[in-house]
Design an enzyme around this catalytic site. Structure first.
Site, mmCIF file in Angstrom:
data_model
loop_
_atom_site.group_PDB
_atom_site.id
_atom_site.type_symbol
_atom_site.label_atom_id
_atom_site.label_comp_id
_atom_site.label_asym_id
_atom_site.label_seq_id
_atom_site.Cartn_x
_atom_site.Cartn_y
_atom_site.Cartn_z
ATOM 1 N N ARG A 125 -17.948 27.118 27.611
ATOM 2 C CA ARG A 125 -18.716 27.308 26.372
ATOM 3 C C ARG A 125 -19.822 28.326 26.630
ATOM 4 N NH1 ARG A 125 -19.540 21.149 23.799
ATOM 5 N NH2 ARG A 125 -17.328 20.630 23.813
ATOM 6 N N GLU A 163 -21.391 24.650 22.242
ATOM 7 C CA GLU A 163 -20.126 24.967 21.612
ATOM 8 C C GLU A 163 -20.284 26.061 20.548
ATOM 9 O OE1 GLU A 163 -18.209 21.491 20.114
ATOM 10 O OE2 GLU A 163 -16.372 22.409 20.857
ATOM 11 N N ARG A 195 -18.947 14.240 28.805
ATOM 12 C CA ARG A 195 -18.868 15.685 29.071
ATOM 13 C C ARG A 195 -19.875 15.990 30.166
ATOM 14 N NH1 ARG A 195 -20.009 21.250 27.607
ATOM 15 N NH2 ARG A 195 -21.902 20.825 26.414
ATOM 16 N N ARG A 208 -25.923 9.874 21.510
ATOM 17 C CA ARG A 208 -25.475 10.687 22.642
ATOM 18 C C ARG A 208 -26.470 10.410 23.756
ATOM 19 N NH1 ARG A 208 -22.212 15.324 21.538
ATOM 20 N NH2 ARG A 208 -20.494 14.507 20.301
ATOM 21 N N THR A 236 -11.971 14.687 20.129
ATOM 22 C CA THR A 236 -12.086 15.259 21.473
ATOM 23 C C THR A 236 -12.984 14.416 22.372
ATOM 24 O OG1 THR A 236 -14.022 16.597 20.943
ATOM 25 C CG2 THR A 236 -11.868 17.606 20.567
HETATM 26 P P1 ADP Z 1 -22.430 18.345 23.530
HETATM 27 O O1 ADP Z 1 -23.614 17.623 23.046
HETATM 28 O O2 ADP Z 1 -21.185 18.035 22.847
HETATM 29 O O3 ADP Z 1 -22.298 18.194 24.979
HETATM 30 P P2 ADP Z 1 -23.105 21.219 22.895
HETATM 31 O O4 ADP Z 1 -22.065 22.167 23.391
HETATM 32 O O5 ADP Z 1 -23.515 21.303 21.476
HETATM 33 O O6 ADP Z 1 -22.572 19.846 23.229
HETATM 34 O O7 ADP Z 1 -24.388 21.345 23.809
HETATM 35 C C1 ADP Z 1 -25.549 20.670 23.505
HETATM 36 C C2 ADP Z 1 -26.731 21.285 24.205
HETATM 37 O O8 ADP Z 1 -26.684 20.990 25.587
HETATM 38 C C3 ADP Z 1 -26.817 22.803 24.105
HETATM 39 O O9 ADP Z 1 -28.163 23.202 23.923
HETATM 40 C C4 ADP Z 1 -26.337 23.254 25.460
HETATM 41 O O10 ADP Z 1 -26.858 24.503 25.838
HETATM 42 C C5 ADP Z 1 -26.908 22.165 26.344
HETATM 43 N N1 ADP Z 1 -26.242 22.054 27.634
HETATM 44 C C6 ADP Z 1 -24.970 21.727 27.893
HETATM 45 N N2 ADP Z 1 -24.716 21.718 29.208
HETATM 46 C C7 ADP Z 1 -25.885 22.038 29.815
HETATM 47 C C8 ADP Z 1 -26.305 22.195 31.166
HETATM 48 N N3 ADP Z 1 -25.453 21.992 32.173
HETATM 49 N N4 ADP Z 1 -27.588 22.544 31.387
HETATM 50 C C9 ADP Z 1 -28.459 22.726 30.378
HETATM 51 N N5 ADP Z 1 -28.142 22.586 29.103
HETATM 52 C C10 ADP Z 1 -26.866 22.255 28.811
HETATM 53 C C1 CIR Z 2 -13.854 22.607 16.372
HETATM 54 O O1 CIR Z 2 -12.781 22.175 15.974
HETATM 55 O O2 CIR Z 2 -13.972 23.679 16.968
HETATM 56 C C2 CIR Z 2 -15.092 21.761 16.121
HETATM 57 N N1 CIR Z 2 -14.779 20.794 15.127
HETATM 58 C C3 CIR Z 2 -15.544 21.078 17.407
HETATM 59 C C4 CIR Z 2 -14.487 20.359 18.164
HETATM 60 C C5 CIR Z 2 -14.971 19.729 19.447
HETATM 61 N N2 CIR Z 2 -14.865 20.649 20.493
HETATM 62 C C6 CIR Z 2 -14.303 20.532 21.680
HETATM 63 O O3 CIR Z 2 -13.555 21.410 22.093
HETATM 64 N N3 CIR Z 2 -14.632 19.507 22.425
#
Ligand code: ADP
Ligand code: CIR
Length: 355
Positions: A308, A313, A279, A228, A272
């Site tokens: 979120r 999430e 994202r 990531r 997703t």
């Molecule tokens: P993803 O890695 O799929 O984007 P998550 O929803 O698990 O998703 O978020 C990962 C981390 O990134 C979490 O700690 C979240 O709070 C942080 N995060 C997401 N967006 C922001 C933002 N705009 N500013 C600071 N932290 C963020």
């Molecule tokens: C879910 O189904 O809620 C988890 N497996 C995470 C799915 C990814 N979330 C999203 O909405 N991007």
């Protein structure tokens, strides 16, 4: 054909799913007909329908509920993946193709909150899967370590603002790990959705985080996806954050080979994230709009945005801070995905100001 034990588990899983009130896309699209058609199938690496659905079965509060154990699963189990992908990404038919990677005009992205009135921080991430390796449920511990070794080699080549250090999870103190999680830099541990999908085996082997000194450029290694690639900073300068992510993604792409296919673009563990894998999010306070959470969700959805909680999430909002990001990642270019988020956030701020 799947073995008798798996067939039995699959029947039990389907029964359990049908008995729940789940609002997941899995529940919506796994009809008895599709279940019967797919329950005996297996990919070359041995992945079955059980690997695909077990997270959504164990966690009825899933939004989606399925993962792809390997790239082949997207075709073997297409009768389940396709309608879920079409629904989540708001229109992606069997004949649709992901456009070529196109980050767009990097100078067209702005600071969405120049007065620092609403946006706490901005983050843009994308995912990459290393070519030649399946996704979590099909990986063994040696492969996790091998992949970590490969990406460490890539990190050593990064210079300028991207230059940083790789910190393996193995050996990291719990205090350091928790501080990185609390500050939103590091992935959490023990995510029940990933655990049920068999995505956390051999933890913490092969997992880690790379970041520059400013913690504005980061790469997660072997959490949900192999990589990531993340850019983030305080405030609303989406243009600056996105430029840094694109620079990092380009450098990493130059140094490695990543899985992509013509239909789905970049391949990821979760459907997703297919396509652009982008994202783009803000942590934002919109107290008037958020006074009615259902209204915030509905207004965000009008602009194809997803809301979120503060820690990501499946978490709650802390102190009125929400994470709002583009929902669609497939069927549009990278630049278009970020533009969709930018336009939507600007609209939400306009609405908040008018209330
Ligand atoms: P993803 O890695 O799929 O984007 P998550 O929803 O698990 O998703 O978020 C990962 C981390 O990134 C979490 O700690 C979240 O709070 C942080 N995060 C997401 N967006 C922001 C933002 N705009 N500013 C600071 N932290 C963020
Ligand atoms: C879910 O189904 O809620 C988890 N497996 C995470 C799915 C990814 N979330 C999203 O909405 N991007």
């Amino acid at each position: 054909m799947v073995d008798a034990a798996t067939a039995e588990k699959l029947d039990a899983a389907f029964k359990k799913l049908q008995g729940t009130e789940s609002k997941s896309l899995l529940k919506k699209y796994l009809t008895p007909e599709i279940f019967d058609k797919l329950k005996g199938l297996k990919t070359a690496l041995g992945a079955t329908l059980l690997d695909v659905i077990q997270s959504g079965v164990e966690n009825p509060d899933s939004g989606v509920g399925i993962y792809a154990p390997d790239a082949e699963s997207y075709t073997t189990f297409a009768d389940l993946f396709d309608p879920i992908i079409d629904d989540y990404h708001k229109g992606f038919k069997k004949t649709d193709l992901q456009p070529k990677c196109d980050f767009g005009d990097l100078n067209s992205f702005v600071n969405v909150d120049p007065d620092n009135a609403f946006v706490v921080s901005t983050r843009v991430r994308c995912g990459r899967s290393i070519q030649g390796y399946p996704f979590n449920p099909c990986l063994n511990e040696d492969q996790y370590k091998e992949m970590e070794g490969k990406v460490k080699g890539i990190f050593e080549k990064l210079g300028g603002e991207l230059k940083g250090t790789y910190y393996p999870l193995t050996g990291m103190t719990k205090e350091v790990q928790q501080k990185l999680i609390d500050d939103h830099f590091l992935f959490k541990e023990g995510d029940r959705f990933l655990q049920a999908a068999n995505a956390c085996r051999y933890w913490p082997s092969g997992r880690g985080i790379y970041h520059n000194d400013a913690k504005s450029f980061l790469v997660w290694v072997n959490e949900e996806d192999h990589l990531r690639i993340i850019s983030m900073q305080q405030g609303g300068d989406l243009g600056g954050v996105y430029k840094r992510m694109v620079a990092g993604a380009n450098e990493i792409e130059k140094a490695g080979s990543f899985s992509r296919n013509d239909r789905f673009g970049f391949l990821t563990f979760c459907p997703t994230n297919l396509g652009t894998t982008i994202r783009a999010s803000v942590h934002i306070k919109l107290p008037k709009l958020a006074a009615d959470k259902a209204k915030l969700d509905a207004t965000a959805a009008k602009y194809n945005l997803q809301v979120r909680g503060t820690s990501g999430e499946h978490t709650e909002s802390i102190g009125g801070v929400y994470d709002i990001s583009n929902k669609r990642r497939l069927g549009l270019t990278e630049g278009e995905a970020v533009k969709e988020m930018q336009d939507g956030i600007l609209e939400l701020i306009k609405i908040e100001k008018s209330l």
